[in-house]
Enzyme design. Sequence first.
Site, PDB file in Angstrom:
ATOM      1  N   GLY A  46       0.835  -1.205   0.000  1.00 18.41           N
ATOM      2  CA  GLY A  46       0.000   0.000   0.000  1.00 18.41           C
ATOM      3  C   GLY A  46       0.859   1.241   0.000  1.00 18.41           C
ATOM      4  N   GLN A  51       2.926  10.144   1.062  1.00 17.33           N
ATOM      5  CA  GLN A  51       4.230   9.486   1.190  1.00 17.33           C
ATOM      6  C   GLN A  51       5.185   9.835   0.048  1.00 17.33           C
ATOM      7  OE1 GLN A  51       2.340   5.417   2.044  1.00 17.33           O
ATOM      8  NE2 GLN A  51       4.273   5.314   3.162  1.00 17.33           N
ATOM      9  N   CYS A  95       5.813   0.101   7.250  1.00 20.78           N
ATOM     10  CA  CYS A  95       5.435   1.250   6.429  1.00 20.78           C
ATOM     11  C   CYS A  95       6.632   1.615   5.553  1.00 20.78           C
ATOM     12  CB  CYS A  95       5.064   2.414   7.346  1.00 20.78           C
ATOM     13  SG  CYS A  95       4.597   3.909   6.455  1.00 20.78           S
ATOM     14  N   LEU A  96       6.362   1.924   4.294  1.00 18.48           N
ATOM     15  CA  LEU A  96       7.453   2.269   3.386  1.00 18.48           C
ATOM     16  C   LEU A  96       8.143   3.572   3.808  1.00 18.48           C
ATOM     17  CD1 LEU A  96       5.903   1.276  -0.075  1.00 18.48           C
ATOM     18  CD2 LEU A  96       7.573   0.004   1.296  1.00 18.48           C
ATOM     19  N   HIS A 137      -4.605   1.621   7.334  1.00 25.03           N
ATOM     20  CA  HIS A 137      -3.255   2.190   7.447  1.00 25.03           C
ATOM     21  C   HIS A 137      -3.068   3.310   6.416  1.00 25.03           C
ATOM     22  CE1 HIS A 137       1.318   1.545   7.825  1.00 25.03           C
ATOM     23  NE2 HIS A 137       1.190   2.327   6.768  1.00 25.03           N
ATOM     24  N   GLU A 138      -3.516   3.066   5.183  1.00 22.33           N
ATOM     25  CA  GLU A 138      -3.332   4.067   4.111  1.00 22.33           C
ATOM     26  C   GLU A 138      -4.226   5.291   4.322  1.00 22.33           C
ATOM     27  OE1 GLU A 138      -0.752   3.669   2.518  1.00 22.33           O
ATOM     28  OE2 GLU A 138      -0.483   1.552   2.951  1.00 22.33           O
ATOM     29  N   HIS A 141      -2.725   7.673   6.653  1.00 20.90           N
ATOM     30  CA  HIS A 141      -1.721   8.558   6.034  1.00 20.90           C
ATOM     31  C   HIS A 141      -2.362   9.841   5.509  1.00 20.90           C
ATOM     32  CE1 HIS A 141       2.129   6.524   6.068  1.00 20.90           C
ATOM     33  NE2 HIS A 141       1.631   5.404   5.582  1.00 20.90           N
TER      34      HIS A 141
END
Length: 173
Positions: A46, A51, A95-96, A137-138, A141
């Site tokens: 995701g 991000q 998380c990226l 989660h996304e 963000h």
Amino acid sequence: MTIRQILIHPDPRLKMVAKPVTTVTDDLCALADDMLQTMYDAPGIGLAAPQIGVLQRVIVMDCVKDPDLPPRPMALFNPEILWASDDLSTYDEGCLSIPEQYAEVDRPAEVRVRWLDRNGAQCEEHFTGLWATCVQHEIDHLNGKLFIDYLKPLKRQMITRKMVKLKRELARG
Ligand code: ZN
């Protein structure tokens, strides 16, 4: 399609609330394609527009883990949670924007989400399992929230310190 640079925490843009998309334009679809390519390249399941430094309410995801199944690249514009189950599930999240750090987070096990697709059509889906965790989660963000915000302050500070160090090392090259 272009692989975009993923912002690493701490970054003020990761703490900001993203703006709703007014119309799903070709440019926004191209943005979603870049995000998908960036996500697959990372690799991750995701990615949210903040991000990569774009403060618009756009997320992409693909939680198909089985290599024998076809991929399901999804682009969601203005996603919103309509309903969340009382039942929680715990997942070891990463998380990226916080590379190589993982921690258990409790979230509703199932959610119903509404969004606009690439054609601007309104969609709704009931997500379970990893999809439910990922979409929450996304969407977090888009509201300037990271998974480490659910952790105890000490653990969060420890991870943040590691990321500050990592960013310093990356800047040095
Ligand atoms: Zn993330």
